[in-house]
Write a protein that holds these residues in place. Structure first.
Motif, PDB file in Angstrom:
ATOM      1  N   PHE A  22       0.828  -1.064  -0.056  1.00 20.05           N
ATOM      2  CA  PHE A  22       0.032   0.045   0.008  1.00 20.05           C
ATOM      3  C   PHE A  22       0.885   1.316  -0.106  1.00 20.05           C
ATOM      4  O   PHE A  22       1.868   1.298   0.504  1.00 20.05           O
ATOM      5  CB  PHE A  22      -0.959   0.058   1.183  1.00 20.05           C
ATOM      6  CG  PHE A  22      -1.774  -1.217   1.455  1.00 20.05           C
ATOM      7  CD1 PHE A  22      -2.889  -1.174   0.723  1.00 20.05           C
ATOM      8  CD2 PHE A  22      -1.555  -2.079   2.229  1.00 20.05           C
ATOM      9  CE1 PHE A  22      -3.748  -2.244   0.890  1.00 20.05           C
ATOM     10  CE2 PHE A  22      -2.041  -3.473   2.456  1.00 20.05           C
ATOM     11  CZ  PHE A  22      -3.249  -3.373   1.649  1.00 20.05           C
ATOM     12  N   ILE A  23       0.591   2.024  -0.982  1.00 16.48           N
ATOM     13  CA  ILE A  23       1.367   3.471  -0.855  1.00 16.48           C
ATOM     14  C   ILE A  23       0.371   4.689  -0.910  1.00 16.48           C
ATOM     15  O   ILE A  23      -0.627   4.743  -1.667  1.00 16.48           O
ATOM     16  CB  ILE A  23       2.247   3.640  -2.300  1.00 16.48           C
ATOM     17  CG1 ILE A  23       3.039   2.223  -2.314  1.00 16.48           C
ATOM     18  CG2 ILE A  23       3.010   4.816  -2.136  1.00 16.48           C
ATOM     19  CD1 ILE A  23       3.637   2.156  -3.614  1.00 16.48           C
ATOM     20  N   LYS A  24       0.597   5.481   0.204  1.00 16.82           N
ATOM     21  CA  LYS A  24      -0.355   6.622   0.152  1.00 16.82           C
ATOM     22  C   LYS A  24       0.217   7.940   0.250  1.00 16.82           C
ATOM     23  O   LYS A  24       1.467   8.130   0.701  1.00 16.82           O
ATOM     24  CB  LYS A  24      -1.104   6.530   1.956  1.00 16.82           C
ATOM     25  CG  LYS A  24      -2.038   7.431   1.804  1.00 16.82           C
ATOM     26  CD  LYS A  24      -2.799   7.212   3.414  1.00 16.82           C
ATOM     27  CE  LYS A  24      -3.862   8.141   3.614  1.00 16.82           C
ATOM     28  NZ  LYS A  24      -4.949   8.409   2.216  1.00 16.82           N
ATOM     29  N   ASP A  25      -0.160   8.837  -0.626  1.00 17.32           N
ATOM     30  CA  ASP A  25       0.332  10.144  -0.754  1.00 17.32           C
ATOM     31  C   ASP A  25       0.113  10.803   0.302  1.00 17.32           C
ATOM     32  O   ASP A  25      -0.869  11.153   0.965  1.00 17.32           O
ATOM     33  CB  ASP A  25      -0.207  10.797  -2.086  1.00 17.32           C
ATOM     34  CG  ASP A  25       0.736  11.978  -2.492  1.00 17.32           C
ATOM     35  OD1 ASP A  25       1.388  12.369  -1.716  1.00 17.32           O
ATOM     36  OD2 ASP A  25       0.408  12.403  -3.791  1.00 17.32           O
ATOM     37  N   GLN A  26       1.157  11.682   0.719  1.00 18.66           N
ATOM     38  CA  GLN A  26       1.226  12.622   2.160  1.00 18.66           C
ATOM     39  C   GLN A  26       1.637  13.975   2.026  1.00 18.66           C
ATOM     40  O   GLN A  26       2.206  14.296   2.545  1.00 18.66           O
ATOM     41  CB  GLN A  26       1.833  11.810   3.320  1.00 18.66           C
ATOM     42  CG  GLN A  26       1.264  10.568   3.749  1.00 18.66           C
ATOM     43  CD  GLN A  26       0.153  10.595   4.461  1.00 18.66           C
ATOM     44  OE1 GLN A  26      -0.385  11.815   4.669  1.00 18.66           O
ATOM     45  NE2 GLN A  26      -0.424   9.438   5.062  1.00 18.66           N
ATOM     46  N   GLY A  27       1.298  14.492   0.572  1.00 16.86           N
ATOM     47  CA  GLY A  27       2.003  15.786   0.288  1.00 16.86           C
ATOM     48  C   GLY A  27       3.262  15.513  -0.064  1.00 16.86           C
ATOM     49  O   GLY A  27       3.641  14.895  -1.285  1.00 16.86           O
ATOM     50  N   HIS A  63       8.019   5.869   5.913  1.00 15.49           N
ATOM     51  CA  HIS A  63       7.658   7.442   5.765  1.00 15.49           C
ATOM     52  C   HIS A  63       8.700   8.044   4.950  1.00 15.49           C
ATOM     53  O   HIS A  63       9.695   8.420   5.651  1.00 15.49           O
ATOM     54  CB  HIS A  63       7.216   7.839   7.095  1.00 15.49           C
ATOM     55  CG  HIS A  63       6.743   9.344   6.828  1.00 15.49           C
ATOM     56  ND1 HIS A  63       5.211   9.348   6.367  1.00 15.49           N
ATOM     57  CD2 HIS A  63       7.208  10.714   7.292  1.00 15.49           C
ATOM     58  CE1 HIS A  63       5.155  10.655   6.504  1.00 15.49           C
ATOM     59  NE2 HIS A  63       6.214  11.508   6.854  1.00 15.49           N
ATOM     60  N   LEU A  64       8.581   8.208   4.002  1.00 17.93           N
ATOM     61  CA  LEU A  64       9.651   8.695   2.910  1.00 17.93           C
ATOM     62  C   LEU A  64       9.063   9.961   2.296  1.00 17.93           C
ATOM     63  O   LEU A  64       8.136  10.353   1.937  1.00 17.93           O
ATOM     64  CB  LEU A  64       9.710   7.449   1.690  1.00 17.93           C
ATOM     65  CG  LEU A  64       9.879   6.230   2.258  1.00 17.93           C
ATOM     66  CD1 LEU A  64      10.194   5.372   1.257  1.00 17.93           C
ATOM     67  CD2 LEU A  64      11.384   6.035   3.056  1.00 17.93           C
ATOM     68  N   GLN A  65      10.261  10.658   1.941  1.00 17.43           N
ATOM     69  CA  GLN A  65       9.988  11.983   1.251  1.00 17.43           C
ATOM     70  C   GLN A  65      10.356  12.028  -0.388  1.00 17.43           C
ATOM     71  O   GLN A  65      11.080  11.167  -0.936  1.00 17.43           O
ATOM     72  CB  GLN A  65      11.271  13.000   1.793  1.00 17.43           C
ATOM     73  CG  GLN A  65      10.978  14.441   1.172  1.00 17.43           C
ATOM     74  CD  GLN A  65      11.917  15.345   1.674  1.00 17.43           C
ATOM     75  OE1 GLN A  65      13.109  14.929   2.370  1.00 17.43           O
ATOM     76  NE2 GLN A  65      11.867  16.755   1.672  1.00 17.43           N
TER      77      GLN A  65
END
Length: 407
Positions: free
Chosen positions: A343-348, A401-403
């Protein structure tokens, strides 16, 4: 440059420059015409009408001086429209020996002048003011001026014959200028569109050339990586130690991950839209075929982070390679079937990557497995991220949690 065109005009906009020049020349005409009419009415007609033209002449001269020094034509348009309307209305109501015929044409000219020079708001204001004044004049004062309205002498007829055509010519010139200005604007718009289309074609051509060039670079990088892979495989044939061969195989897989990224970019139509989901699905399928033969593994990938930058996708691809490889090698030997969920979720500016398999990892003394975990942590640090890790009877869980890195 001369009397009709003053020197050092600072106005650059085409329409504003046209309005300024028109007003300058019109004001010159007003000065000459009103001076002439004031003199003619003073000597040829026993009437106070000459006072109206003298006041108008003073306003025109003041406007001409103001225009010369400031080039602020909008205020002069406003002054002519308002003060001119006041003078015409005063002439209607106060000067009973005036014939008033030219007054209505002066009103029409001032209304058109306002619409042309200062826009519809002022035009409507001056239009309404003159309509109201005219209606009031006809309803309350017309009968008091009846004797003056009837032309009974040659001089009055001559003066009106001079004044009316001049006003009609000015009105016609105003309409002509407005039409000409709109025509010029239309031509300028057509030329601007042609220029824009030409620029767009040139930009499109250059973008296409750059896209082809970048694709060629990706193709060459992929070829070079394929050469490295071939060399490593040749070198591996000379290695007899099983553990060393396995290390070489892991190294080859990591190079293949990077090669597959450049291969996918080479095939993409739009290099700015690299599909992360599609890439992970392709990578999972390739590794699944490479590692597993005896039992099925169901792999699902869900993501709302659709488009990923190349600077980010390389470390993400290497992380996924390590995770999938470890699952295939160590998690499913005792399982009848396996399941891997990604699962990959966009966080800005960041994104979360969650990896889960339902296998039971066997104990291993493989040093390369330790190196793989160390590589995962290093890649996460490269993306300014953090890693959470859990393992148990239900399976193995990773949360990153990656940038997002950009060029």
């Amino acid at each position: 440059m001369g009397l009709l065109t003053p020197s050092k005009i600072q106005i650059t906009d085409h329409l504003d420059r046209a309005k300024f020049l028109f007003l300058w020349r019109l004001t010159l005409l007003f000065v000459l015409l009103l001076s002439l009419l004031a003199v003619l009415f003073f000597f040829l007609e026993n009437s106070y009408t000459y006072i109206t033209y003298m006041v108008g002449d003073l306003i025109a001269i003041s406007g001409l001086v103001y225009l010369y020094y400031t080039q602020d034509f909008r205020r002069i348009f406003i002054a002519f429209g308002t003060l001119g309307s006041v003078i015409v209305q005063l002439d209607l109501f106060l000067i009973q020996d005036s014939h008033h015929y030219p007054g209505f044409l002066w009103m029409t000219m001032l209304i058109i002048l306002a619409f042309y020079g200062i826009g519809k708001i002022w035009g409507v204001i001056i239009l309404i003011a003159n309509i109201v004044g005219t209606v009031v004049f006809f309803l309350t004062t017309l009968y008091d001026h009846y004797d003056a309205i009837v032309i009974t002498d040659h001089n009055s007829a001559l003066l009106i014959a001079i004044e009316l055509p001049v006003i009609m010519i000015i009105i016609s010139y105003l309409v002509f200028l407005d039409e000409k200005a709109h025509e010029q604007i239309q031509n300028d718009l057509i030329e601007a569109n042609k220029s824009l289309e030409a620029n767009n074609r040139e930009i499109s051509r250059r973008d296409q050339e750059k896209t082809i060039l970048v694709k060629e670079i990706h193709h060459r990088v992929k070829n070079n990586l394929q050469i490295i892979i071939s060399l490593l495989r040749l070198q591996m044939t000379d290695i007899k130690n099983h553990e060393s061969r396995q290390h070489f195989s892991e190294a080859i897989n990591r190079v293949m991950v990077m090669s597959s990224i450049h291969q996918k970019l080479y095939k993409e139509q739009d290099l700015t839209e690299f599909s992360l989901v599609s890439y992970i699905e392709d990578l999972s399928s390739e590794l699944k075929l490479f590692f597993l033969e005896e039992f099925p593994v169901d792999i699902t990938v869900e993501s709302d982070y659709r488009i990923i930058d190349l600077k980010t996708v390389v470390p993400v691809g290497l992380i996924m390679n390590e995770l999938l490889s470890n699952s295939f090698k160590y998690a499913f030997e005792s399982s009848e079937s396996g399941k891997i969920s990604i699962f990959i979720k966009d966080q800005g500016e960041y994104f979360d990557l969650i990896y889960f398999d339902n296998g039971t990892w066997k104990e291993t003394t493989d040093e390369n497995a330790g190196f793989g975990l160390e590589l995962i942590n290093t890649l996460a640090e490269q993306l300014n991220g953090t890693v959470e890790f859990k393992t148990g009877k239900e399976g193995t869980f990773y949360k990153f949690h990656l940038q997002k890195l950009t060029d």
